[in-house]
Enzyme design. Structure first.
Site, PDB file in Angstrom:
ATOM      1  N   GLU A  21       0.791  -1.227   0.000  1.00  0.00           N
ATOM      2  CA  GLU A  21       0.000   0.000   0.000  1.00  0.00           C
ATOM      3  C   GLU A  21       0.829   1.286   0.000  1.00  0.00           C
ATOM      4  O   GLU A  21       0.473   2.252  -0.662  1.00  0.00           O
ATOM      5  CB  GLU A  21      -0.939   0.011   1.210  1.00  0.00           C
ATOM      6  CG  GLU A  21      -2.072  -0.998   1.145  1.00  0.00           C
ATOM      7  CD  GLU A  21      -3.071  -0.703   0.032  1.00  0.00           C
ATOM      8  OE1 GLU A  21      -3.388   0.473  -0.194  1.00  0.00           O
ATOM      9  OE2 GLU A  21      -3.514  -1.657  -0.618  1.00  0.00           O
ATOM     10  N   SER A  32     -51.761 -26.278  35.154  1.00  0.00           N
ATOM     11  CA  SER A  32     -51.512 -26.446  36.589  1.00  0.00           C
ATOM     12  C   SER A  32     -50.680 -25.321  37.192  1.00  0.00           C
ATOM     13  O   SER A  32     -50.443 -25.308  38.403  1.00  0.00           O
ATOM     14  CB  SER A  32     -50.813 -27.788  36.835  1.00  0.00           C
ATOM     15  OG  SER A  32     -51.687 -28.849  36.516  1.00  0.00           O
TER      16      SER A  32
END
Length: 531
Positions: free
Chosen positions: A88, A468
């Site tokens: 780069e 229940s």
């Protein structure tokens, strides 16, 4: 005459340089008002995803559009930094943000090849562009980029600029920065990367969407070679290092974030909570959410659901292999690992392909992920009688070949003794939620068999009858009104006339069984309807 010509040329050149300098300075100060304040780069905060933790600080979820793992420059391996510099901006530590030599070199290459083969942007210019500018190709934008780069070099050190670059750069598959790329492509931290993998990552900024090793392996491998060749020519690596890295097997797969605890339903509940409270910014502001569950409790709850559902599902028979790949196994181009990787979705059960069925010694062998060979003995697959319906199953198998054949894609898991067991993806579901009765905190939450199978959370999103669950409230009311928990009640059929509905009311036990006298405590423990 010659002397006059030399003088003329000298003064003309000097005048031109001076005029260019004045024009440049004038243009700089004219543009200065439009330039952003680069001082903000000293306190830059990266967009980082939301992270969800358990009560014991284990990462159980991560959410965000972009993956980023900010890391300081001293934590980035030297070879990785050199790889980026090589491809780069070789002269990064020598220029002042703009590299005239690089510009001249790029111009020469472009002129000689009649096409733009080499860029001239420095790392500083890329930082300026990534933080402050768009990618539009105009002279005005390029001038701003140059001026901002010069200013960045005045405000920040070279290492600070390089650190910003390595954390900000887009590297494909929604990964930003080198640490995120290492995790995405290789499932590794930066210090675990090989030189070849470092070169691959360094080659991505040019075209991250088309040069990454998942989307285009062949082009990415060529780019890796270019990076390594450049590193070798600059003396950054030895010939031996270059040849070894260039010959590395080229394989990359998408890796999600490495979680430390398995609690996907909890993480999803936390994500929805954060989204409701904070909006879309929750995905980018780097917030951390700590839940009330412990990773160990969650694992135990998930395992309990897995074991119970698996046992129930096995009692109803084996629905057969996912598919058969006997023909594909004979094809040298068939990538077994890639197939298994794509089908490895579940937390407890894993995919494998049957490679041997031995009826004499009663076992089968199969190839699993990463080339592992597993063996399932008949004892661990004899449950697999043929599924006919929920209420009908075929006879139990007497030999391995009645269950599996060569090329079958099966699932398996390891039991508590470490032995491999034949499995299947169940059709039923289950859930668990455990609450702290003193604080109301959720201690464990499992919304289904496996989050990859169904993201529907049965602890909060399903609608079900109270059943229940109402009984403890009724019994508590009885105790609050003076009935002792050791009071005796008769568990026997009763029949009472109800004047309101003008019908007989006759509650029944489930199952329809009556056990005579018992205490209130026992009636609740055994969920007796009549009591």
């Amino acid at each position: 005459m010659l002397l006059k010509l030399v003088k003329f040329t000298f003064w003309t050149g000097l005048f031109t340089v001076g005029l260019s300098g004045v024009a440049g300075a004038g243009l700089y100060y004219q543009t200065l008002g439009d330039l952003p304040d680069v001082e903000m780069l000293k306190d830059v905060s990266f967009e980082t995803p939301m992270k969800i933790y358990s009560a014991d600080h284990k990462l159980i979820g991560e959410f965000g559009e972009s993956k980023r793992i900010p890391v300081s420059i001293d934590k980035i391996p030297e070879k990785l930094k050199l790889a980026f510099l090589a491809i780069e901006d070789t002269r990064f530590y020598e220029h002042n943000g703009i590299d005239p030599i690089g510009i001249l070199r790029a111009a020469v290459v472009t002129a000689s090849s009649a096409q733009a083969k080499q860029g001239a942007s420095t790392i500083t210019q890329q930082v300026a562009r990534n933080f402050f500018l768009t990618r539009e190709k105009t002279i005005k934008r390029k001038l701003k980029e140059i001026f901002i780069s010069l200013r960045i070099e005045q405000v920040l050190s070279k290492d600070e600029i390089f650190e910003l670059y390595l954390n900000k750069i887009a590297l494909g598959h929604r990964s930003y920065g080198v640490a995120a790329a290492a995790q995405t492509y290789y499932g590794k931290t930066l210090d675990e990367l090989t030189l070849g993998q470092m070169a691959t990552i360094a080659g991505l900024p040019k075209a991250p969407s088309t040069l990454n090793p998942i989307s285009n392996p062949s082009r990415s491998k060529e780019r890796r070679h270019v990076v390594l060749d450049r590193m070798y020519s600059l003396g950054y690596i030895t010939k031996e290092e270059y040849e070894k890295a260039d010959a590395e097997p080229y394989k990359a797969q998408f890796h999600a974030s490495q979680l430390e605890g398995y609690a996907p339903y909890v993480a999803e509940r936390a994500r929805q909570f954060a989204l409701d409270k904070l909006g879309e910014s929750a995905y980018t502001d780097g917030i951390e959410i700590y839940t009330t569950v412990k990773a160990s409790d969650q694992e135990a709850a998930h395992k309990a659901v897995f074991k119970a559902v698996t046992a129930y599902d096995q009692r109803h028979g084996y629905r057969g292999a996912k598919e058969n790949l006997e023909k594909e196994l004979g094809d040298k181009n068939f990538d077994v690992e890639d197939y298994l990787y794509k089908n490895d979705k579940y937390h407890y059960i894993k995919p494998a392909i049957v490679t041997l069925v031995n009826d004499n010694e009663k076992f089968l062998k199969a190839i699993a992920r990463k080339g592992e060979e597993i063996q399932i003995n008949f004892e661990k697959l004899k449950w697999a009688n043929r599924f006919i319906s929920d209420k009908r199953q075929g006879p139990l198998p007497k030999k391995v070949s009645e269950v599996a054949t060569l090329g079958d894609v099966i699932y398996y898991y390891q039991d508590d003794e470490g032995k491999y067991v034949l499995a299947q993806v169940p059709e039923v579901e289950a859930s668990i939620i455990a609450l702290n009765q003193y604080t109301g905190a959720i201690q464990a939450l499992v919304g289904g068999y496996d989050f990859a199978k169904s993201k529907f959370d049965r602890t909060s999103q399903s609608t079900r009858q109270t059943g229940s669950n109402f009984k403890p409230f009724l019994y508590s009311a009885a105790v609050a009104n003076g009935i002792n928990i050791n009071s005796i009640f008769q568990d026997e059929p009763i029949k009472t006339w109800d004047p309101g509905s003008r019908t007989w009311w006759s509650p029944k036990n489930t199952p329809n069984r009556y056990d005579g006298p018992m205490t209130l405590r026992e009636g609740l423990a055994r969920s007796k309807n009549v009591v």
